[in-house]
Enzyme design. Sequence first.
Site, PDB file in Angstrom:
ATOM      1  N   CYS A   1       0.832  -1.199   0.000  1.00 41.02           N
ATOM      2  CA  CYS A   1       0.000   0.000   0.000  1.00 41.02           C
ATOM      3  C   CYS A   1       0.870   1.253   0.000  1.00 41.02           C
ATOM      4  O   CYS A   1       0.641   2.194  -0.767  1.00 41.02           O
ATOM      5  CB  CYS A   1      -0.934  -0.009   1.210  1.00 41.02           C
ATOM      6  SG  CYS A   1      -2.220   1.255   1.166  1.00 41.02           S
ATOM      7  N   CYS A   2       1.898   1.263   0.840  1.00 44.29           N
ATOM      8  CA  CYS A   2       2.821   2.405   0.888  1.00 44.29           C
ATOM      9  C   CYS A   2       3.566   2.568  -0.438  1.00 44.29           C
ATOM     10  O   CYS A   2       3.805   3.688  -0.894  1.00 44.29           O
ATOM     11  CB  CYS A   2       3.823   2.227   2.018  1.00 44.29           C
ATOM     12  SG  CYS A   2       3.145   2.480   3.678  1.00 44.29           S
TER      13      CYS A   2
ATOM     14  N   CYS B   1      -1.434   8.334   7.080  1.00 45.76           N
ATOM     15  CA  CYS B   1      -2.771   7.976   6.634  1.00 45.76           C
ATOM     16  C   CYS B   1      -3.624   7.576   7.841  1.00 45.76           C
ATOM     17  O   CYS B   1      -3.122   6.993   8.806  1.00 45.76           O
ATOM     18  CB  CYS B   1      -2.705   6.813   5.644  1.00 45.76           C
ATOM     19  SG  CYS B   1      -1.796   7.204   4.125  1.00 45.76           S
TER      20      CYS B   1
ATOM     21  N   CYS C   1      -3.575   3.990   9.317  1.00 43.43           N
ATOM     22  CA  CYS C   1      -2.334   3.448   9.896  1.00 43.43           C
ATOM     23  C   CYS C   1      -1.708   4.362  10.934  1.00 43.43           C
ATOM     24  O   CYS C   1      -0.527   4.213  11.259  1.00 43.43           O
ATOM     25  CB  CYS C   1      -1.329   3.189   8.774  1.00 43.43           C
ATOM     26  SG  CYS C   1      -1.964   2.146   7.442  1.00 43.43           S
TER      27      CYS C   1
ATOM     28  N   CYS D   1       7.435   3.879   6.179  1.00 48.63           N
ATOM     29  CA  CYS D   1       6.690   3.636   4.937  1.00 48.63           C
ATOM     30  C   CYS D   1       7.617   3.189   3.813  1.00 48.63           C
ATOM     31  O   CYS D   1       7.176   2.615   2.828  1.00 48.63           O
ATOM     32  CB  CYS D   1       5.916   4.891   4.521  1.00 48.63           C
ATOM     33  SG  CYS D   1       6.967   6.291   4.109  1.00 48.63           S
TER      34      CYS D   1
END
Length: 235
Positions: free
Chosen positions: A122-123, A205, A208, A231
């Site tokens: 995702c990062c 985000c 997280c 990240c």
Amino acid sequence: MLLEYQTTTPEEVDNINKELTGKNASEVIEWGYKTYGDDLVYACSLGAEGMVLLDLINKVQPGAKVIFLDTDFHFKQTYDLLKKVREFFPDLEIKAVKPELTVKEQAEQHGDKLWETDPDKCCALRKLEPLENELAKHKAWMSGLRREQSPTRKNTQFVNIDNRFNSIKICPLIHWTWDEVWEHIKNNNLPYNILHDQNFPSIGCFHCTSAVLDGQDSRSGRWSGSGKTECGLHK
């Protein structure tokens, strides 16, 4: 007199850091723009350190290029701050950079809640790849890393070879303490993310990021309980 050349090798970087020993953040910023000019960009996450750097950069290099990685998953308070920052620093060229995939497209291709099933992926999609695309246009970038933030950042230098992005990373605030950051914000009436007043020293985000308990380091609220601490931008 500071050396004036574009750093490319570990030896050159070591020499630059020796030359910069004892210099303050503004002097490091001045060196950065004198050396790289328009090829230097500041990647700002809009954290407390970011407010300080925006202020110092604005005083040293009006019109400087700034990028904000808009992951589409930021807190509303962060987006509100972005608007305030643009109004507070009208001379800075602040660009919001989005991922190639929309939230819907990411869910369709990689499954829903990728930040839970594969947070590194995702990062990579929402931060690393967009930043990589932007840094490919520049020779150096600036970051607000501080040594006291976490054990993973304790050896950060003013000038660093960034192998991840094939770039030079300049970190003017490495010696600043959290108290010094806030003293500068208050003394200069700078805008900041109101989540900082709710025990969020480091804000990413909303999926997280959580509040930090007393005694924990400032990064402990990021990916809490997952074993993930970065990240990937600063590895």
